[in-house]
Write an enzyme that holds these catalytic residues in place. Structure first.
Site, PDB file in Angstrom:
ATOM      1  N   CYS A  66       0.873  -1.177   0.000  1.00  0.00           N
ATOM      2  CA  CYS A  66       0.000   0.000   0.000  1.00  0.00           C
ATOM      3  C   CYS A  66       0.909   1.225   0.000  1.00  0.00           C
ATOM      4  CB  CYS A  66      -0.985  -0.014   1.172  1.00  0.00           C
ATOM      5  SG  CYS A  66      -0.282   0.095   2.828  1.00  0.00           S
ATOM      6  N   HIS A  99      13.785 -13.848  13.484  1.00  0.00           N
ATOM      7  CA  HIS A  99      13.342 -13.787  14.878  1.00  0.00           C
ATOM      8  C   HIS A  99      11.837 -13.876  15.069  1.00  0.00           C
ATOM      9  CE1 HIS A  99      17.268 -11.609  16.279  1.00  0.00           C
ATOM     10  NE2 HIS A  99      17.494 -12.763  15.670  1.00  0.00           N
TER      11      HIS A  99
END
Length: 141
Positions: A66, A99
C-alpha cells in the site's frame, strides 16, 4: 515449496505489478489477489483476503503493498497465526524472518524504491526462521 500470495490497494498497485513481473522473471509462482487496476479500493479488504490465504498453510507467504505499508500491516495482523512485518530496509526484513517467523511482508510504495522492494522480497523469501528461543516468543503472540 512456498506458495506466494500478493495483493495491494490502489496506492500500491503499480509496485505490485512491478513485483509480479520480477517474480515471473525469477520463475516463481504466485497468486495475485487483486486489485486489477489502480482504481480506489479499501486496503483492509485486500489485506484480509490475503491473510486468509496465507494462514491456510505454514508454507504460504504473502506480499502486501500500500502507500505506506502500515495500513496493510495493521489489517493483516488482526488474523490469528499471521505475523505481518512492515519492512523498510534489509536488516528489518531479515530479522522479521529470523526472529519473528513473519509470513507476510508489507511494503510502502511511497516510501521505498522498486529496487529495494525486490531486494527485501528476496531476503524475505530466502531467510529461514531461527527457531530456538525465538520460537518460544512467537508462540506467545
Amino acid at each position: 515449496m512456498k506458495k506466494i500470495f500478493i495483493s495491494s490497494d490502489h496506492a500500491g498497485f503499480k509496485l505490485k505489478e512491478d513485483i509480479k513481473n520480477h517474480l515471473k522473471s525469477l520463475k516463481l509462482n504466485f497468486n495475485d489477489l487483486g486489485p486489477v487496476n489502480d482504481n480506489s479500493v479499501d486496503y483492509p479488504d485486500y489485506a484480509h483476503k490475503l491473510a486468509k490465504k496465507v494462514k491456510i498453510s505454514k508454507n504460504n507467504v504473502g506480499i502486501l503493498v500500500c502507500g505506506s505499508g502500515t495500513g496493510m500491516n495493521i489489517a493483516a495482523n488482526k488474523h490469528k497465526n499471521i505475523r505481518a512485518a512492515q519492512c523498510f530496509n534489509a536488516k528489518s526484513t531479515k530479522l522479521s524472518r529470523l526472529h519473528n517467523d513473519a509470513n507476510i511482508i508489507t511494503l510502502g510504495s511511497r516510501l521505498i524504491s522498486k529496487k529495494n522492494a525486490f531486494k527485501f522480497i528476496k531476503i524475505f523469501l530466502n531467510t529461514k526462521f531461527d527457531g530456538g528461543r525465538h520460537l518460544r516468543r512467537v508462540k506467545k503472540i
